[in-house]
Design a protein around this motif. Sequence first.
Motif, mmCIF file in Angstrom:
data_model
loop_
_atom_site.group_PDB
_atom_site.id
_atom_site.type_symbol
_atom_site.label_atom_id
_atom_site.label_comp_id
_atom_site.label_asym_id
_atom_site.label_seq_id
_atom_site.Cartn_x
_atom_site.Cartn_y
_atom_site.Cartn_z
ATOM 1 N N LEU A 253 -2.720 15.394 -13.789
ATOM 2 C CA LEU A 253 -1.828 16.123 -15.479
ATOM 3 C C LEU A 253 -0.845 16.346 -14.923
ATOM 4 O O LEU A 253 0.387 17.161 -13.389
ATOM 5 C CB LEU A 253 -2.321 16.946 -15.713
ATOM 6 N N PRO A 254 0.415 16.029 -15.742
ATOM 7 C CA PRO A 254 -0.107 15.190 -16.720
ATOM 8 C C PRO A 254 0.471 13.610 -16.873
ATOM 9 O O PRO A 254 0.235 13.409 -16.326
ATOM 10 C CB PRO A 254 1.325 15.367 -18.137
ATOM 11 N N CYS A 293 -2.679 16.488 -21.448
ATOM 12 C CA CYS A 293 -1.849 17.440 -20.604
ATOM 13 C C CYS A 293 -2.768 18.656 -20.358
ATOM 14 O O CYS A 293 -3.832 19.014 -21.773
ATOM 15 C CB CYS A 293 0.416 17.936 -20.958
ATOM 16 N N SER A 298 1.546 21.385 -23.784
ATOM 17 C CA SER A 298 1.770 20.491 -24.680
ATOM 18 C C SER A 298 2.561 20.386 -25.491
ATOM 19 O O SER A 298 2.776 19.448 -25.750
ATOM 20 C CB SER A 298 0.137 20.276 -25.421
#
Length: 394
Positions: A253-254, A293, A298
């Motif tokens: 991530l992301p 994410c 976010s």
Amino acid sequence: MLVVATIREDFQAVLAGLEKRHFPDAAATLERVLALDKERRETQVQRDALQSEAKASSKQIGQLMQSGQREEAEKLKARMGEIKQQVKELEEAFASADQALTALLYTLPNVPHTSVPAGRSAEDNEEVYRHGDLPVLGEEKVAHWDLIKTYDIIDFELGTKITGAGFPVYKGKGARLQRALINFFLDQAAEAGYGELQVPILVNEASGYGTGQLPDKEGQMYEATADQLYLIPTAEVPITNIFRDVILEKGQLPIRQAGYTPCFRREAGSWGAHVRGLNRLHQFDKVEIVQICAPEDSYAALEQMSAHVQGLLQQLELPYRVLRLCGGDMGFTSALTYDMEVYSAAQERWLEVSSVSNFETYQANRLKLRYRDAENKIALAHTLNGSAWRYHGS
RNA sequence: AGAGAGGUGUCCGAGUGGUUGAAGGAGCACGCCUGGAAAGCGUGUAUACCCCUAAAGGGUAUCGAGGGUUCGAAUCCCUUCCUCUCUGCCA
């Protein structure tokens, strides 16, 4: 869809969120969710206990048979018959509660972020930023539907002939402009760290449910019924569904992905004023950006995506504004949406050219898109997407 | 579209009715060993739902999916999806 545990543990917050969206009978619906959830869990406990007994008895029968104790085994078998019947009944009760619960959850929209204004319609959206001076054309203004005829770059009649209304044919420099814009947006996305994808533009039913187009927008998608596939209304569907049933490792991530696709929308029942020229099409081109994410990242990602799209508009030297959509105008699955609108001097109104949204765990819950957090625990990821460009207003 | 082969855990791969969530191996993690590393040795290594919960612990389900037979199914039967090979068709 919403997470049942959240409704159970944070009832008031969820209720307030649904009311902000003016969701009808929010309180009663949520109460019904809790009731079904309770029923489901209670029947599961009973069913599991009974199945546990059946499993043990079955092993015992095996042992009795091996040691030649036939009569004892037959007795147990007889009792197994009763257990089986009860398990069957409990299983049916469980399945029916479970299905009713899921069906109900599918009808609930996402809970809006606290910053979302509590309005009802587009009038109540909050303008958060404005860039550039509004051009004034005066009396000699010419709308794009006239300009395209003068230059012969987009032909609606031809599209109507070969397909139907809302499927324009781009000709000559019009086609080249379209291609150039797609390239520009893809290149910009790549520069901003988005991986490029070319994805199918037909998707199956599971994908439609995964990102929330089904069952909410059933009638808005073109359906290839012979193969039970849908033409995508946005690249969000295939791109996000790549991550359906996936558990991502921390380091992954992301995730940032971009892709160009044609998009198809039936736009059933939405024809009326302002629908002219390129303002509402059945087929249009769009470059989409998607991020996955961790929950704590976010909203920073949403701002970053917003900034990215604004950067594109600035490079194109277009006057635009950014709106934070109100509860009543937001999409079904979104927790927070920014719309970017460009001002059309000829039409003397703002046209939506991009929309970026954070879905939080709403899509991830349907998609079963999880990740391992810092403590190695599995949790739902957050998904976001935005149009880097959408070649028609609304 | 037809014929054949196959779909098992992160991967490879065993397993044709009985205590198998699943042998073995690889990978990965941790520990021992080492000046350090490799090798070696040891331990661990799925997911969902649920119970209990401070923690621990526990139940059920899952061997592509769905259904059936059976006291009991990864193993037998049916349906279906997908992959590979060959043949056919082809804008």
